[in-house]
Design an enzyme around this catalytic site. Structure first.
Site, mmCIF file in Angstrom:
data_model
loop_
_atom_site.group_PDB
_atom_site.id
_atom_site.type_symbol
_atom_site.label_atom_id
_atom_site.label_comp_id
_atom_site.label_asym_id
_atom_site.label_seq_id
_atom_site.Cartn_x
_atom_site.Cartn_y
_atom_site.Cartn_z
ATOM 1 N N ASP A 7 7.457 1.414 7.692
ATOM 2 C CA ASP A 7 6.354 2.328 7.363
ATOM 3 C C ASP A 7 6.256 3.584 8.230
ATOM 4 O O ASP A 7 6.361 3.518 9.457
ATOM 5 C CB ASP A 7 5.013 1.598 7.521
ATOM 6 N N GLN A 27 7.455 2.487 12.051
ATOM 7 C CA GLN A 27 7.731 1.096 12.425
ATOM 8 C C GLN A 27 9.225 0.981 12.710
ATOM 9 O O GLN A 27 10.055 1.414 11.900
ATOM 10 C CB GLN A 27 7.308 0.165 11.300
ATOM 11 N N GLU A 85 -2.275 -3.161 1.942
ATOM 12 C CA GLU A 85 -1.779 -2.645 3.214
ATOM 13 C C GLU A 85 -1.836 -1.115 3.245
ATOM 14 O O GLU A 85 -1.963 -0.468 2.216
ATOM 15 C CB GLU A 85 -0.306 -3.051 3.420
#
Length: 494
Positions: free
Chosen positions: A39, A55, A223
């Site tokens: 991400d 990430q 998310e």
């Protein structure tokens, strides 16, 4: 002070990136410096540059203990790597520094908000991740974790809210100077909800309300939320897990959802009016947006899909790349996306053909390449006689090809990469219903070394896919079953 874990990650990434040649990376899509990327995090503008964190598992091209990688750019297309910004090195984030966001504080420092993860043994012998929200403050290169972390934990959650699914804060600052953050969470019903938390100073946070509730409509856990105002509407984007298809929407399981509605800033209330997928291709997840200095809302997503991560070569030194930055607008209750206009400055060597008659497979002189910006308009050669199929094949040689095909009778556009070099029986194609009157269609295809992004009808829909085919396969051909007239403009991108 830099921890040993962060020092080691920085030393490792600096040495490892030297093993990756420039031509082994995308030209204008941000990819992992080394190892694994997922991400986008902390997408922000600070000290005259765009910052993208991500990430990151530097030590392996597979998911692992999450760090924050870091890169900067002046045009969102040419990126320079900076040292890793965060490593899992505290009692509250020892098993990962998960996704989050960034903004500039009034005192000129940059504030990062991220999810700290600690694995907790369960009675059944398994483990669950306890997730809390944490802060770090820095100067654009080095960041110090806040001494009072975590700033939001299970004690702040509403009744029934899961402490294991509480992640991915996206912050913004309101005109009155107060701070807001939307955070993904899972309520008692097991689906998703977005919590709104607020702060007077950016450091002391409290739970305010449930901002949006899934109620088991779109997948399960929501998310990577982002919320912004655009063209007089409120826009909430989330990435739901475990989605079921609804017609030709939401085919990616772990997919993307855009909710457009009315936002009341006084009460921080959001009322949904429209919903849609953000990307209709194979690879797109967890997007984040930014407001540029000149007032454009720009979005970048992770150009990958959790279910297709097996498509790779074991010796790859990096895995994961970001999408092309996209300029967003809303028309008739729909999110439109266009390639960032700065891409046009990279265009070279214009080749144009008009009124090309396609009735079988053809190649055109000067139309090839793996770093290209291609504008295509197609229509029936005879308006009274609809063709059955049109296709563009690219990243092509005698062995490989990826294709985009259109069937006007059903108005179905399909991307297919089953011949792109994959050795795994995973997702190779995705279909989308598009708007077309009597077989007229407009496409803009952006090719980078390892990806294609197809913008349909001036950004009404987008289909993204990564491709593994070696960049030497650079042929492009056109096919029609029936009779098609085609206009094409092709630029090399440098």
């Amino acid at each position: 002070m830099t921890s040993q874990a962060l020092r080691e990650a920085r030393k490792y990434e600096e040495a490892s990136e030297k093993l990756i040649k420039e031509e082994e990376r995308p030209l204008f899509h941000l990819a992992a410096r080394t190892g694994w990327m997922n991400d986008p995090n902390g997408f922000s503008y600070y000290k005259g540059q765009y910052h993208m964190f991500y990430q990151y598992h530097p030590y392996d091209a597979h998911w692992g203990p999450m760090h924050w990688g870091h890169a900067v750019s002046r045009d969102l297309l040419h990126w320079d790597y900076l040292p890793a910004a965060l490593a899992p090195d505290e009692f509250y984030d020892m098993d990962g520094c998960f996704s989050g966001s960034a903004l500039e504080l009034p005192d000129g420092r940059q504030l990062l908000m991220y999810t700290g993860v600690v694995r907790e043994r369960q009675r059944n012998g398994g483990a669950c991740e306890v997730q809390t929200q944490c802060l770090a403050v820095g100067d654009g290169v080095d960041y110090e974790k806040y001494e009072q972390n975590p700033v939001l934990s299970e004690k702040d959650l509403p009744e029934g809210a899961s402490r294991f699914d509480f992640r991915d804060p996206k912050m913004w600052r309101k005109a009155d100077g107060t701070y807001c953050a939307v955070i993904g969470n899972r309520p008692v019903d097991g689906s998703g909800q977005i919590l709104l938390c607020t702060s007077e100073d950016g450091f002391h946070w409290q739970y305010r309300k449930v901002f949006a509730a899934n109620n088991n409509r779109f997948g399960k856990m929501w998310e990577c939320p982002d919320f912004f105002e655009l063209d007089g509407k409120g826009v909430l984007i989330v990435s739901p897990q475990d989605m079921l298809p609804q017609g030709f929407e939401y085919h990616n399981g772990n997919g993307t959802l855009c909710l457009i509605g009315e936002y009341d800033e006084e009460t921080d209330s959001f009322a949904e009016q429209h919903n849609q997928s953000i990307d209709y291709g194979i690879d797109f997840y967890a997007p984040q947006t930014i407001l540029t200095q000149d007032g454009r809302r720009i979005m970048i997503g992770w150009m990958q899909n959790w279910d297709t991560c097996a498509i790779r070569i074991p010796e790859d030194k990096w895995f994961g790349q970001m999408s092309l930055p996209r300029e967003l607008s809303i028309k008739n209750g729909r999110l439109y996306q266009k390639p960032i206009r700065e891409l046009e400055e990279m265009r070279r060597d214009r080749v144009e053909y008009r009124e090309v008659f396609v009735t079988d497979t053809i190649n055109l002189e000067g139309i090839r390449g793996r770093k290209a910006d291609i504008e295509l308009t197609i229509r029936p050669a005879d308006e009274q006689k609809l063709y059955r199929k049109f296709a563009v094949r690219f990243a092509q040689n005698a062995q490989y090809q990826t294709s985009v095909s259109f069937r006007p009778q059903e108005n179905i556009l399909k991307i297919d990469r089953k011949f792109s070099g994959s050795r795994r029986a995973v997702i190779h194609q995705r279909r989308s219903r598009v708007k077309s009157e009597n077989g007229h269609l407009k496409l803009r295809m952006i090719l980078d070394r390892f990806s294609v992004e197809i913008f349909v009808n001036d950004g009404e829909q987008v289909m993204s896919a990564t491709i593994q085919t070696a960049p030497e396969a650079d042929g492009i051909s056109f096919f029609a079953d029936g009779e098609v007239k085609m206009d094409i403009v092709k630029y090399a991108l440098e």
